[in-house]
Design an enzyme around this catalytic site. Structure first.
Site, mmCIF file in Angstrom:
data_model
loop_
_atom_site.group_PDB
_atom_site.id
_atom_site.type_symbol
_atom_site.label_atom_id
_atom_site.label_comp_id
_atom_site.label_asym_id
_atom_site.label_seq_id
_atom_site.Cartn_x
_atom_site.Cartn_y
_atom_site.Cartn_z
ATOM 1 N N ASP A 119 8.137 26.309 -85.353
ATOM 2 C CA ASP A 119 7.477 25.343 -86.239
ATOM 3 C C ASP A 119 6.660 24.317 -85.451
ATOM 4 O O ASP A 119 6.892 24.095 -84.260
ATOM 5 C CB ASP A 119 8.510 24.632 -87.135
ATOM 6 N N GLU A 184 12.926 23.034 -85.409
ATOM 7 C CA GLU A 184 13.170 22.010 -84.382
ATOM 8 C C GLU A 184 12.536 20.684 -84.751
ATOM 9 O O GLU A 184 13.079 19.614 -84.495
ATOM 10 C CB GLU A 184 12.628 22.499 -83.033
HETATM 11 ZN ZN LIG Z 1 8.697 20.949 -79.452
#
Ligand SMILES: [Zn+2]
Length: 275
Positions: A119, A184
């Site tokens: 992401d 993340e």
């Molecule tokens: Zn990163």
């Protein structure tokens, strides 16, 4: 052979007790020496490497609604082209963790895990010189795209390093895992965290993990021993209490606001330093 020496040094690091120090030093070494020890890619191979990187950048994995389906498909096709074992694990529905494996020749040894996240953070297209999902390359060879630094570049370097090693006939002693995690940028709770506490992870018998660092625009790498950290404050505000009609000076709320204003000023000064 630098590659073999490097893998050996990683194995030595695995067997020692100074993992934390070795991790940060090994990341740039792993990525650069791993490839440097092999035949330099031809012009044609180089443009294929860049084009694969561009394809990954063009997949819209922007939070809060990343296109995981396309990124999963892309990574599985890469795994397939490298004959890596692959599995897609959804600890949380719709948030896949892509786990790839290059089995080692000695399965009794603990493994190495190379982690990256799929992401990317949101963007404001109007503030970009080129479209953030376009992966445009300028005459200087600079690639413009959200995730080109954080951290699709690293994920692709892992794969390309494996491609070079495979081409050279290299066989690792330890199993090498690659994890591509989904979330993340919003905390990693449904991806990396679930993976770390899973039986899948236990069975992987991981000894050393390489993860996110900071990319460099030249041949020099910056090494960090720490990054941003939360700074928790408890502010106790004293002041005269009383009926609102009295409009006391020096009330607790008034004093609390002074603290908040000084925090805001500090934030603004740090922001100025950054940009
Ligand atoms: Zn990163």
């Amino acid at each position: 052979m630098p590659v073999i020496e490097l893998l050996e040094s990683m194995e030595k690091a695995c067997n020692s007790h100074y993992h934390n120090q070795s991790l940060l030093l090994l990341l740039p070494l792993f990525l650069s020496l791993l490839v440097a020890g092999l035949a330099y890619p031809t012009q044609d191979e180089q443009s294929q490497i860049i084009s694969r990187f561009q394809q990954y950048l063009q997949i819209n994995t922007t939070q809060p609604s990343p296109d995981y389906q396309s990124s999963t498909q892309f990574l599985l096709s890469q795994a397939n082209s490298l004959s890596l074992e692959s599995q897609v694990i959804e600890f949380v529905k719709g948030k896949p963790v892509i786990l790839l494996k290059w089995p080692g020749s000695d399965l009794s040894l603990p493994s190495i895990l190379l982690n990256s996240h799929m992401d990317v953070v949101p963007f404001e297209p109007s503030k970009w010189t080129h479209p953030p999902l376009g992966a445009y390359i300028d005459e200087g060879g600079n690639i413009f795209g959200r995730g080109s630094q954080d951290m699709k570049s690293v994920g692709m370097q892992y794969l390309e390093a494996i491609r070079r090693l495979k081409l050279s006939g290299f066989q690792p002693k330890r199993s090498l895992y690659l994890s591509f995690v989904p979330d993340e940028e919003i905390g990693g709770y449904d991806g990396a965290k679930k993976l770390a506490y899973s039986d899948v992870f236990k069975d992987m018998n991981v000894e050393i993990v390489l993860d996110e660092g900071l990319p460099s625009t030249d041949e020099n790498y910056r090494l960090f021993y720490a990054e941003t950290a939360p700074w928790w404050l408890v502010i106790k505000s004293n002041g005269a209490p009383g009926h609102g009609a009295k409009l006391y000076d020096n009330s607790a709320m008034e004093n609390l606001l002074k603290s908040i204003e000084s925090i805001s000023r500090f934030r603004a000064s740090q922001f100025d330093l950054l940009f």
